[in-house]
Structures are given as structure tokens and as C-alpha cells.
Design a protein around this motif. Sequence first.
Motif, PDB file in Angstrom:
ATOM      1  N   ASP A 262      -3.474 -52.675   5.952  1.00  0.00           N
ATOM      2  CA  ASP A 262      -4.611 -53.202   6.869  1.00  0.00           C
ATOM      3  C   ASP A 262      -4.956 -54.484   6.341  1.00  0.00           C
ATOM      4  O   ASP A 262      -4.855 -54.723   4.928  1.00  0.00           O
ATOM      5  N   ARG A 263      -5.944 -55.082   6.918  1.00  0.00           N
ATOM      6  CA  ARG A 263      -6.490 -56.370   6.633  1.00  0.00           C
ATOM      7  C   ARG A 263      -8.037 -56.075   5.882  1.00  0.00           C
ATOM      8  O   ARG A 263      -8.472 -56.716   5.399  1.00  0.00           O
ATOM      9  N   GLU A 264      -8.494 -54.656   6.427  1.00  0.00           N
ATOM     10  CA  GLU A 264      -9.735 -54.243   5.773  1.00  0.00           C
ATOM     11  C   GLU A 264      -9.915 -53.569   4.386  1.00  0.00           C
ATOM     12  O   GLU A 264      -9.303 -52.544   4.459  1.00  0.00           O
ATOM     13  N   ALA A 265      -9.961 -54.147   3.393  1.00  0.00           N
ATOM     14  CA  ALA A 265      -9.677 -53.400   2.017  1.00  0.00           C
ATOM     15  C   ALA A 265     -10.461 -52.436   1.581  1.00  0.00           C
ATOM     16  O   ALA A 265     -10.134 -51.521   1.317  1.00  0.00           O
ATOM     17  N   ASP A 266     -11.899 -52.514   2.085  1.00  0.00           N
ATOM     18  CA  ASP A 266     -12.836 -51.498   1.784  1.00  0.00           C
ATOM     19  C   ASP A 266     -12.594 -50.148   2.420  1.00  0.00           C
ATOM     20  O   ASP A 266     -12.449 -49.017   1.995  1.00  0.00           O
ATOM     21  N   ASP A 267     -12.382 -50.213   3.851  1.00  0.00           N
ATOM     22  CA  ASP A 267     -11.940 -49.250   4.676  1.00  0.00           C
ATOM     23  C   ASP A 267     -10.674 -48.462   4.270  1.00  0.00           C
ATOM     24  O   ASP A 267     -10.560 -47.337   4.466  1.00  0.00           O
ATOM     25  N   MET A 268      -9.708 -49.240   4.127  1.00  0.00           N
ATOM     26  CA  MET A 268      -8.388 -48.805   3.715  1.00  0.00           C
ATOM     27  C   MET A 268      -8.376 -47.980   2.190  1.00  0.00           C
ATOM     28  O   MET A 268      -7.946 -46.970   2.129  1.00  0.00           O
ATOM     29  N   ALA A 269      -9.395 -48.476   1.360  1.00  0.00           N
ATOM     30  CA  ALA A 269      -9.609 -47.740   0.308  1.00  0.00           C
ATOM     31  C   ALA A 269     -10.067 -46.330   0.249  1.00  0.00           C
ATOM     32  O   ALA A 269      -9.917 -45.505  -0.202  1.00  0.00           O
ATOM     33  N   ARG A 270     -11.205 -46.452   1.500  1.00  0.00           N
ATOM     34  CA  ARG A 270     -11.742 -44.873   1.595  1.00  0.00           C
ATOM     35  C   ARG A 270     -10.652 -43.993   2.397  1.00  0.00           C
ATOM     36  O   ARG A 270     -10.612 -42.914   2.069  1.00  0.00           O
ATOM     37  N   THR A 271      -9.603 -44.595   3.348  1.00  0.00           N
ATOM     38  CA  THR A 271      -8.664 -43.719   3.820  1.00  0.00           C
ATOM     39  C   THR A 271      -7.913 -43.341   2.691  1.00  0.00           C
ATOM     40  O   THR A 271      -7.431 -42.054   2.523  1.00  0.00           O
ATOM     41  N   ALA A 272      -7.202 -44.242   1.944  1.00  0.00           N
ATOM     42  CA  ALA A 272      -6.484 -43.729   0.762  1.00  0.00           C
ATOM     43  C   ALA A 272      -7.145 -42.580  -0.139  1.00  0.00           C
ATOM     44  O   ALA A 272      -6.441 -41.760  -0.521  1.00  0.00           O
ATOM     45  N   ALA A 273      -8.363 -42.719  -0.411  1.00  0.00           N
ATOM     46  CA  ALA A 273      -9.050 -41.851  -1.094  1.00  0.00           C
ATOM     47  C   ALA A 273      -9.011 -40.411  -0.658  1.00  0.00           C
ATOM     48  O   ALA A 273      -8.873 -39.508  -1.305  1.00  0.00           O
ATOM     49  N   ALA A 274      -9.125 -40.541   0.641  1.00  0.00           N
ATOM     50  CA  ALA A 274      -9.113 -39.047   1.655  1.00  0.00           C
ATOM     51  C   ALA A 274      -7.923 -38.658   1.583  1.00  0.00           C
ATOM     52  O   ALA A 274      -7.838 -37.247   1.518  1.00  0.00           O
ATOM     53  N   VAL A 275      -6.911 -39.306   1.712  1.00  0.00           N
ATOM     54  CA  VAL A 275      -5.628 -39.027   1.500  1.00  0.00           C
ATOM     55  C   VAL A 275      -5.301 -38.183   0.067  1.00  0.00           C
ATOM     56  O   VAL A 275      -4.625 -37.269   0.035  1.00  0.00           O
ATOM     57  N   GLU A 276      -5.761 -39.103  -0.805  1.00  0.00           N
ATOM     58  CA  GLU A 276      -5.542 -38.481  -2.244  1.00  0.00           C
ATOM     59  C   GLU A 276      -6.355 -37.317  -2.449  1.00  0.00           C
ATOM     60  O   GLU A 276      -5.986 -36.467  -3.389  1.00  0.00           O
ATOM     61  N   ALA A 277      -7.413 -37.226  -1.999  1.00  0.00           N
ATOM     62  CA  ALA A 277      -8.220 -36.011  -2.009  1.00  0.00           C
ATOM     63  C   ALA A 277      -7.590 -34.572  -1.790  1.00  0.00           C
ATOM     64  O   ALA A 277      -7.875 -33.792  -1.931  1.00  0.00           O
ATOM     65  N   LEU A 278      -6.586 -34.837  -0.615  1.00  0.00           N
ATOM     66  CA  LEU A 278      -5.818 -33.737  -0.371  1.00  0.00           C
ATOM     67  C   LEU A 278      -4.659 -33.400  -1.129  1.00  0.00           C
ATOM     68  O   LEU A 278      -3.753 -32.391  -0.785  1.00  0.00           O
ATOM     69  N   GLY A 279      -4.473 -34.233  -2.290  1.00  0.00           N
ATOM     70  CA  GLY A 279      -3.387 -33.671  -2.923  1.00  0.00           C
ATOM     71  C   GLY A 279      -2.141 -34.689  -2.679  1.00  0.00           C
ATOM     72  O   GLY A 279      -0.795 -34.306  -3.329  1.00  0.00           O
ATOM     73  N   ARG A 280      -2.148 -35.603  -1.799  1.00  0.00           N
ATOM     74  CA  ARG A 280      -0.938 -36.442  -1.331  1.00  0.00           C
ATOM     75  C   ARG A 280      -0.976 -37.787  -2.048  1.00  0.00           C
ATOM     76  O   ARG A 280      -2.188 -38.522  -2.189  1.00  0.00           O
ATOM     77  N   ARG A 281      -0.067 -38.482  -2.052  1.00  0.00           N
ATOM     78  CA  ARG A 281      -0.213 -39.743  -2.526  1.00  0.00           C
ATOM     79  C   ARG A 281      -0.125 -40.852  -1.521  1.00  0.00           C
ATOM     80  O   ARG A 281       0.085 -40.541  -0.353  1.00  0.00           O
ATOM     81  N   CYS A 282      -0.622 -42.021  -1.796  1.00  0.00           N
ATOM     82  CA  CYS A 282      -0.905 -43.126  -0.722  1.00  0.00           C
ATOM     83  C   CYS A 282      -0.834 -44.575  -1.511  1.00  0.00           C
ATOM     84  O   CYS A 282      -1.326 -44.786  -2.547  1.00  0.00           O
ATOM     85  N   VAL A 283       0.148 -45.415  -0.893  1.00  0.00           N
ATOM     86  CA  VAL A 283       0.586 -46.607  -1.207  1.00  0.00           C
ATOM     87  C   VAL A 283      -0.119 -47.469  -0.229  1.00  0.00           C
ATOM     88  O   VAL A 283       0.048 -47.175   0.953  1.00  0.00           O
TER      89      VAL A 283
END
Length: 289
Positions: A65-86
Motif C-alpha cells: 500500500d501507499r499508507e505506511a501507518d495504516d499498513m503497519a497496523r494491518t501487519a501488526a494485526a496479522v502477526e498478532a494472530l501468529g502469522r507472518r506478514c511481508v
Amino acid sequence: MSDWEWTLGGLESPVVPIWNDSNILDPSSVLLTDKVAIVTGGARGIGAATAVALARFGADLAICDREADDMARTAAAVEALGRRCVTGLFDVRHPEPRDAWLAEVGETYGRVDVLVNNAGGTFNSPFAGISPKGEAALIAENFTQVTGFIRGCLPLMGEGGSIINVTSIEAHRAGPGFSIYSAMKAAQANLTMSLSLELSSSRIRVNCIAPDVIPTEGESLLGGESTDDESGLAPQPWLEGGTVHDCAAAAVYLAGDMSRFVTGTTIHVDGGNIAAAGWKRRTSGRFTT
């Protein structure tokens, strides 16, 4: 024929008792355990909800995405579920960073099982007011980048892959004020049908999700106008409104084995709007044209 039997491939095929069929469903069929999914435009809205839902059902993610902060929040939510996120911070219209990022995804995961082409955008303007530069930007954002991602992912996608293109109800009806956007969404829908045939020999399924009246943080096609105006018309025939999670649910279905025989089609997540055609539901419950 018994109610407990079915035929496959026509009347000449042998009868298969359903209790012996290897394709019989069980609750695990909905899981996406250890699949690798790319979601473009994954920072917020439908893209973010889809990324988190895929992770919740067991997939590892790659989002851009172009939105760094929002993308970081999505990635954190994915990782909180025990999954990896690039993650990849770039404009999907530009092929160089896209190709470099897909190479990174390939190096990290070794493959791609699911591609969700969610990124897109538009602006409100009559056709005569759209400059050649504006038209080129709309085409790049809503069509060319989609073909680019598909082309880039195919070498990483083995048998059984799933490509999901997020289009719009405007792919199937007029889009006054959004003519180029509407045309490009229609092009995506047609591309989906063509690729579903071309890629069938590789067992790669290609489908669309066409949302409507799904509130997101992005710009509404109504340009901020109310969808429930003084005429008393409801925004859709269905009694309740939709959410980004309804679109994510469709993506989870199309990503996994539950949809193994579904390709070349569109799931309309629109509260019945495409079925309604010219019919509108009043808030009183009666229908009018």
C-alpha cells in the motif's frame, strides 16, 4: 437415483455414493493453513479486513500500500494472530517497485497461493472533464496494475492457486461520473473470465468480488452524498448494511478448498443491489421503481 447418490460429469458418468467421495466437505475445508496470500491495497478498508481474515483462517500474508501507518497496523494485526506478514510501501501503478517486492515475497515464502487484487481508486468527473493524464492514471490504477500483479505472481503460483479481483457493482452497470473507473472494473471482470479458462490447466481459479454500499475509509462513489435521502429510499434491498468483513468473508471462501469448483465468476457483495436493477426498497419496507 437415490437421494444419497450423485453423478459427476453428466449422465454417462458413474454414480458416486457421497459417503465415499474424496471431495466430501468437512469443517477443515474452510481453513487456509500455511497458504501464502498477497493482498494489494492492504492498509485499510476491504484490503485490511481481507488480510486479517485470511490470517485468521491460517494464511501468511504479504500486503502492499501507499499508507505506511495504516499498513503497519494491518501487519501488526496479522502477526498478532501468529502469522507472518511481508509489507511493501509503494504505488501499485509503478512496475519497478512492484516487481522488486514480488521478488522479495518469493524469496521469503517460496510461493504464492492466493492473490487478492484489491487496490484501486477513482475520482468523480464527467467524461468530458477527464484529461488524458487523468484517464491514464485511472487505467493504470484500476486495470494495468492488476494485469501486472497477475503476471508477476503466476511464476510463483503452483497448482490450486486462487486469484481474486475486487471489482465493483459498477463493472456491471453504468457509472455516471466514473466512466473510466467503471469501464476498467468491467475490463477486470472480463479479464477474470478469460484467465479462468487460460489458467484452468494449471488448476488456478480466477474470480471476482463486486462490492457495493460497503462503508470504507476511502472515497465513496456518491461523493459524500447520503445513501438514505429524503425520498425514504434504503441504500440496498437487504435490511442491514454491509461491512468490509462481508467482502473479507467472500475472499476467504474463494481462497480455499470450499470453492474448488468455482472459477470465472463474480460474487456480488451488495445487499441485493445488482439483483434489484431499477427496484428500490423504501425504508418503510415497500419496493418502488
